[in-house]
Design a protein around this motif. Structure first.
Motif, PDB file in Angstrom:
ATOM      1  N   SER A   2      -0.006   0.584 -10.128  1.00 44.37           N
ATOM      2  CA  SER A   2      -0.577   1.134  -8.895  1.00 44.37           C
ATOM      3  C   SER A   2      -1.981   0.602  -8.655  1.00 44.37           C
ATOM      4  CB  SER A   2      -0.592   2.664  -8.958  1.00 44.37           C
ATOM      5  OG  SER A   2       0.712   3.188  -8.887  1.00 44.37           O
ATOM      6  N   PHE A   3      -2.789   0.560  -9.704  1.00 48.48           N
ATOM      7  CA  PHE A   3      -4.144   0.031  -9.546  1.00 48.48           C
ATOM      8  C   PHE A   3      -4.125  -1.466  -9.245  1.00 48.48           C
ATOM      9  CE2 PHE A   3      -5.641   3.875 -11.932  1.00 48.48           C
ATOM     10  CZ  PHE A   3      -6.495   4.330 -10.942  1.00 48.48           C
ATOM     11  N   SER A   6      -4.007   6.326  -0.284  1.00 52.66           N
ATOM     12  CA  SER A   6      -3.268   5.914  -1.478  1.00 52.66           C
ATOM     13  C   SER A   6      -4.192   5.809  -2.685  1.00 52.66           C
ATOM     14  CB  SER A   6      -2.572   4.572  -1.233  1.00 52.66           C
ATOM     15  OG  SER A   6      -1.662   4.658  -0.159  1.00 52.66           O
ATOM     16  N   ASP A   7      -5.385   5.252  -2.473  1.00 57.49           N
ATOM     17  CA  ASP A   7      -6.371   5.158  -3.556  1.00 57.49           C
ATOM     18  C   ASP A   7      -6.746   6.542  -4.070  1.00 57.49           C
ATOM     19  OD1 ASP A   7      -6.379   2.445  -3.275  1.00 57.49           O
ATOM     20  OD2 ASP A   7      -8.305   2.330  -2.235  1.00 57.49           O
ATOM     21  N   THR A  66       0.831  -1.205   0.000  1.00 54.57           N
ATOM     22  CA  THR A  66       0.000   0.000   0.000  1.00 54.57           C
ATOM     23  C   THR A  66       0.865   1.254   0.000  1.00 54.57           C
ATOM     24  OG1 THR A  66      -1.639  -1.219   1.306  1.00 54.57           O
ATOM     25  CG2 THR A  66      -1.915   1.164   1.155  1.00 54.57           C
ATOM     26  N   ASP A  96      -4.566   2.830   2.945  1.00 57.38           N
ATOM     27  CA  ASP A  96      -5.134   2.330   1.697  1.00 57.38           C
ATOM     28  C   ASP A  96      -6.055   3.367   1.062  1.00 57.38           C
ATOM     29  OD1 ASP A  96      -5.689  -0.013  -0.164  1.00 57.38           O
ATOM     30  OD2 ASP A  96      -7.706   0.406   0.548  1.00 57.38           O
ATOM     31  N   THR A 106      -3.914   8.199  -6.036  1.00 54.04           N
ATOM     32  CA  THR A 106      -3.718   7.575  -7.347  1.00 54.04           C
ATOM     33  C   THR A 106      -4.782   8.043  -8.333  1.00 54.04           C
ATOM     34  OG1 THR A 106      -2.761   5.601  -6.300  1.00 54.04           O
ATOM     35  CG2 THR A 106      -3.506   5.380  -8.577  1.00 54.04           C
ATOM     36  N   TYR A 120       3.759   1.580  -1.258  1.00 56.12           N
ATOM     37  CA  TYR A 120       4.300   1.766  -2.608  1.00 56.12           C
ATOM     38  C   TYR A 120       3.373   2.661  -3.432  1.00 56.12           C
ATOM     39  CZ  TYR A 120       4.365   0.960  -7.574  1.00 56.12           C
ATOM     40  OH  TYR A 120       4.320   1.167  -8.924  1.00 56.12           O
ATOM     41  N   ARG A 121       2.061   2.387  -3.337  1.00 57.12           N
ATOM     42  CA  ARG A 121       1.091   3.163  -4.107  1.00 57.12           C
ATOM     43  C   ARG A 121       1.097   4.630  -3.683  1.00 57.12           C
ATOM     44  NH1 ARG A 121      -2.453  -0.027  -3.246  1.00 57.12           N
ATOM     45  NH2 ARG A 121      -4.052   0.970  -1.991  1.00 57.12           N
ATOM     46  N   THR A 158      -1.802  -3.030  -7.521  1.00 55.03           N
ATOM     47  CA  THR A 158      -1.408  -3.206  -6.120  1.00 55.03           C
ATOM     48  C   THR A 158      -2.581  -2.970  -5.179  1.00 55.03           C
ATOM     49  OG1 THR A 158      -0.677  -0.895  -5.880  1.00 55.03           O
ATOM     50  CG2 THR A 158       0.972  -2.508  -6.587  1.00 55.03           C
ATOM     51  N   ASP A 159      -3.535  -2.150  -5.612  1.00 48.01           N
ATOM     52  CA  ASP A 159      -4.717  -1.912  -4.784  1.00 48.01           C
ATOM     53  C   ASP A 159      -5.507  -3.199  -4.609  1.00 48.01           C
ATOM     54  OD1 ASP A 159      -6.642  -0.520  -3.312  1.00 48.01           O
ATOM     55  OD2 ASP A 159      -7.848  -0.165  -5.097  1.00 48.01           O
ATOM     56  N   ALA A 214       4.271   6.136  -5.043  1.00 47.70           N
ATOM     57  CA  ALA A 214       4.265   6.185  -6.506  1.00 47.70           C
ATOM     58  C   ALA A 214       3.531   7.416  -7.030  1.00 47.70           C
ATOM     59  CB  ALA A 214       3.631   4.921  -7.075  1.00 47.70           C
TER      60      ALA A 214
END
Length: 202
Positions: free
Chosen positions: A47-48, A75-76, A18, A72, A79, A20-21, A50-51, A24
């Motif tokens: 990225s998507f 991060s979502d 998470t 999470d 992104t 990482y996203r 990894t979600d 990123a």
């Protein structure tokens, strides 16, 4: 809720994916503004992906936590925000054409965030069934947007409708659930069974 020792490695692995996203997102911005669209498209797709991976692993190994849930959600959101910013740069005509529908979603999102901050003093991370489906749908549309020569308008309208329904549901959930919770199935289940869960501890 404390994490069992056997699950601790999984806990850190899931949060690392998470994280990482989250990290990123600024890299995606750099790629976007520097004109490296080809690399941007690949990294956005990763990225998507990894979600989906971190959510699956968190549920499989039962290592959900307040920290992980909020990480999470943030991060979502970052992104998706970067992907939408990319639309402004890559295809501004599309955004101008659909500005009203996009602004409705943005305003509902801001409203839901404000309600959650006032009530819980942090953003919500309900992770409802609808929210999970919407996140997947948004990811599919946004990835296809950059890979296909023309936007898939029917998919955009379908995803926008689902997003609006999700944001409305989450706003109502903030109003009816007195304490911060994660892994809430949805408004139907809250009304049917009541909100009896206790907030999870990191």
């Amino acid at each position: 809720m404390s994490i069992k020792p056997v699950h601790k490695p999984s806990y850190y692995v899931v949060n690392a994916i998470t994280l990482y996203r989250l990290l990123a997102a600024p890299l995606l911005l750099i790629l976007l503004f520097s004109g490296h669209l080809a690399v941007f498209k690949w990294l956005l797709m990763v990225s998507f992906l990894t979600d989906a991976i971190d959510g699956y692993l968190a549920r499989k190994y039962q290592v959900t936590s307040i920290f992980g849930s909020i990480l999470d959600s943030v991060s979502d959101d970052l992104t998706i925000a970067v992907a939408i910013l990319g639309i402004m740069l890559v295809n501004p005509e599309f955004l101008r054409k659909e500005l009203t529908l996009v602004m409705v979603q943005v305003l509902l999102f801001i409203t839901q965030i404000c309600f959650a901050l006032i009530r819980y003093h942090k953003i919500s991370s309900f992770h409802t069934y609808l929210a999970k489906f919407v996140t997947i749908s948004q990811g599919i549309f946004l990835v296809l947007f950059y890979w296909l020569p023309e936007p898939v308008y029917m998919l955009f309208y379908a995803v926008s409708t689902l997003t609006i329904l999700d944001l409305l549901e989450e706003t109502v959930l903030v109003l009816v659930i007195p304490q911060w919770e994660t892994d809430v199935k949805g408004l139907y289940w809250v009304i049917k069974n009541g909100s009896s869960k206790k907030p999870r501890q990191p």
